[in-house]
Design an enzyme around this catalytic site. Structure first.
Site, PDB file in Angstrom:
ATOM      1  N   GLU A   1      -6.412 -11.282   7.641  1.00 17.08           N
ATOM      2  CA  GLU A   1      -7.125 -10.014   7.581  1.00 17.08           C
ATOM      3  C   GLU A   1      -8.512 -10.100   6.944  1.00 17.08           C
ATOM      4  O   GLU A   1      -9.036  -9.093   6.471  1.00 17.08           O
ATOM      5  CB  GLU A   1      -6.274  -8.979   6.846  1.00 17.08           C
ATOM      6  CG  GLU A   1      -5.664  -9.453   5.540  1.00 17.08           C
ATOM      7  CD  GLU A   1      -4.625  -8.497   4.979  1.00 17.08           C
ATOM      8  OE1 GLU A   1      -4.623  -7.320   5.361  1.00 17.08           O
ATOM      9  OE2 GLU A   1      -3.822  -8.940   4.142  1.00 17.08           O
TER      10      GLU A   1
ATOM     11  N   ARG B   1       7.305  -5.966   3.260  1.00 18.15           N
ATOM     12  CA  ARG B   1       5.997  -6.496   2.868  1.00 18.15           C
ATOM     13  C   ARG B   1       5.875  -6.466   1.354  1.00 18.15           C
ATOM     14  O   ARG B   1       5.710  -5.403   0.752  1.00 18.15           O
ATOM     15  CB  ARG B   1       4.853  -5.708   3.508  1.00 18.15           C
ATOM     16  CG  ARG B   1       3.485  -6.247   3.071  1.00 18.15           C
ATOM     17  CD  ARG B   1       2.358  -5.808   3.968  1.00 18.15           C
ATOM     18  NE  ARG B   1       1.967  -4.412   3.763  1.00 18.15           N
ATOM     19  CZ  ARG B   1       0.849  -3.888   4.265  1.00 18.15           C
ATOM     20  NH1 ARG B   1       0.037  -4.642   5.011  1.00 18.15           N
ATOM     21  NH2 ARG B   1       0.556  -2.621   4.072  1.00 18.15           N
TER      22      ARG B   1
ATOM     23  N   ASP C   1      16.720 -11.948  -2.276  1.00 13.82           N
ATOM     24  CA  ASP C   1      18.051 -11.745  -2.872  1.00 13.82           C
ATOM     25  C   ASP C   1      18.629 -10.373  -2.522  1.00 13.82           C
ATOM     26  O   ASP C   1      19.844 -10.201  -2.453  1.00 13.82           O
ATOM     27  CB  ASP C   1      17.991 -11.903  -4.391  1.00 13.82           C
ATOM     28  CG  ASP C   1      17.932 -13.350  -4.843  1.00 13.82           C
ATOM     29  OD1 ASP C   1      18.116 -14.250  -3.996  1.00 13.82           O
ATOM     30  OD2 ASP C   1      17.695 -13.593  -6.047  1.00 13.82           O
TER      31      ASP C   1
ATOM     32  N   HIS D   1       0.844  -1.197   0.000  1.00 18.55           N
ATOM     33  CA  HIS D   1       0.000   0.000   0.000  1.00 18.55           C
ATOM     34  C   HIS D   1       0.882   1.252   0.000  1.00 18.55           C
ATOM     35  O   HIS D   1       0.770   2.104   0.893  1.00 18.55           O
ATOM     36  CB  HIS D   1      -0.922   0.006   1.213  1.00 18.55           C
ATOM     37  CG  HIS D   1      -2.014  -1.020   1.145  1.00 18.55           C
ATOM     38  ND1 HIS D   1      -2.997  -0.995   0.177  1.00 18.55           N
ATOM     39  CD2 HIS D   1      -2.271  -2.099   1.911  1.00 18.55           C
ATOM     40  CE1 HIS D   1      -3.819  -2.017   0.360  1.00 18.55           C
ATOM     41  NE2 HIS D   1      -3.401  -2.710   1.404  1.00 18.55           N
TER      42      HIS D   1
ATOM     43  N   ASP E   1      -8.367  -4.215   6.881  1.00 18.15           N
ATOM     44  CA  ASP E   1      -8.994  -5.168   5.959  1.00 18.15           C
ATOM     45  C   ASP E   1      -9.980  -6.067   6.683  1.00 18.15           C
ATOM     46  O   ASP E   1     -11.025  -6.435   6.134  1.00 18.15           O
ATOM     47  CB  ASP E   1      -7.929  -5.997   5.249  1.00 18.15           C
ATOM     48  CG  ASP E   1      -7.259  -5.232   4.126  1.00 18.15           C
ATOM     49  OD1 ASP E   1      -7.918  -4.959   3.115  1.00 18.15           O
ATOM     50  OD2 ASP E   1      -6.070  -4.895   4.268  1.00 18.15           O
TER      51      ASP E   1
END
Length: 255
Positions: A152, A74, A88, A48, A178
């Site tokens: 969520e 995230r 990575d 977000h 959410d």
């Protein structure tokens, strides 16, 4: 050179409370500044926010100057391609959104692990391996990866025990916004039904011995969650703090 210990994961296993902050403002400067503010963990959010996957590399490099803070990344989705790239870059802890079932949890575990335990692609010259300087990185990387999954929705809550007990899941993060929408109360995470669902989820996770986490800007509620048992608890968002501080400043100079 040895693979660095994941301090965040070690603290979770020890049951130590870790206070966190959300980073949604892209670039290198804000993550670097936030890392020096004394929080235990800072989430680099690509779900977000306008932060793209490639921006995560610079953010991680900037935050590395502050060894006491643990970066948590995230990804936008539970996607093995996104996950592979972020790992990575050197991220050791991932927070994956919108996990709905034990099967999705197992897919997430496979995505963060090298074979034969998973499907993470192998590459030699990455920041994760310190460009080849870590001895036996591929053989030891799985030991220091920390996987957090977001629960969520109503469906996810109903499956929380099966999700949380998947081998390889290190913690469950409850997403109030959410969840509120899923329960029919969009924009109102303080609704009694939502609060009861969150408190019930924390209690369930505590009974299972699985670490739980949350983000809330409601200080009283977040302290309540800590009392109930959350051990990775985020208490602010950089953009929200910026806007509230600027508005407060302007208000002090209003007629």
């Amino acid at each position: 050179m040895k693979n660095p210990e994941n301090r965040f994961r070690a603290a979770l296993k020890a049951g130590r409370q870790q206070i966190g902050l959300w980073n949604t403002i892209g670039g290198n400067t804000v993550p670097e500044a936030l890392a020096g503010c004394g929080f235990d963990w800072v989430v680099i959010d690509t779900e977000h926010s306008a932060v793209e996957v490639v921006d995560v590399l610079g953010a991680l490099q900037s935050m590395a100057a502050w060894p006491w803070v643990s970066p948590v990344v995230r990804p936008a989705f539970n996607d093995p391609v996104l996950i592979k790239r972020i790992l990575d870059f050197g991220a050791q802890t991932l927070l994956l959104p919108y996990i709905q079932s034990a099967d999705e949890a197992r897919a997430a575990v496979r995505a963060v692990r090298y074979p034969p335990a998973g499907i993470r692609g192998v590459a030699g010259m990455t920041r994760a391996s310190r460009y080849g300087a870590i001895d036996g990185y591929t053989a030891t990387a799985n030991d220091e990866i920390c996987l957090l999954l977001q629960v969520e929705t109503r469906a996810a809550l109903e499956a929380i025990e099966s999700i949380a007990t998947v081998e390889g899941v290190d913690g469950i993060f409850i997403g109030p916004a959410d969840l509120a929408a899923s329960l029919g109360h969009p924009g109102n995470p303080g609704h009694p039904e939502v609060v009861a669902a969150i408190e019930g989820a924390i209690a369930t996770l505590k009974s299972l011995g699985v670490p739980s986490g949350i983000l809330s800007l409601d200080e009283a509620f977040v302290r309540r969650c800590m009392e109930l048992g959350t051990t990775f608890t985020a208490v602010g968002v950089d953009l929200a703090l910026l806007v509230s501080g600027v508005r407060a400043l302007r208000a002090r100079f209003s007629a």
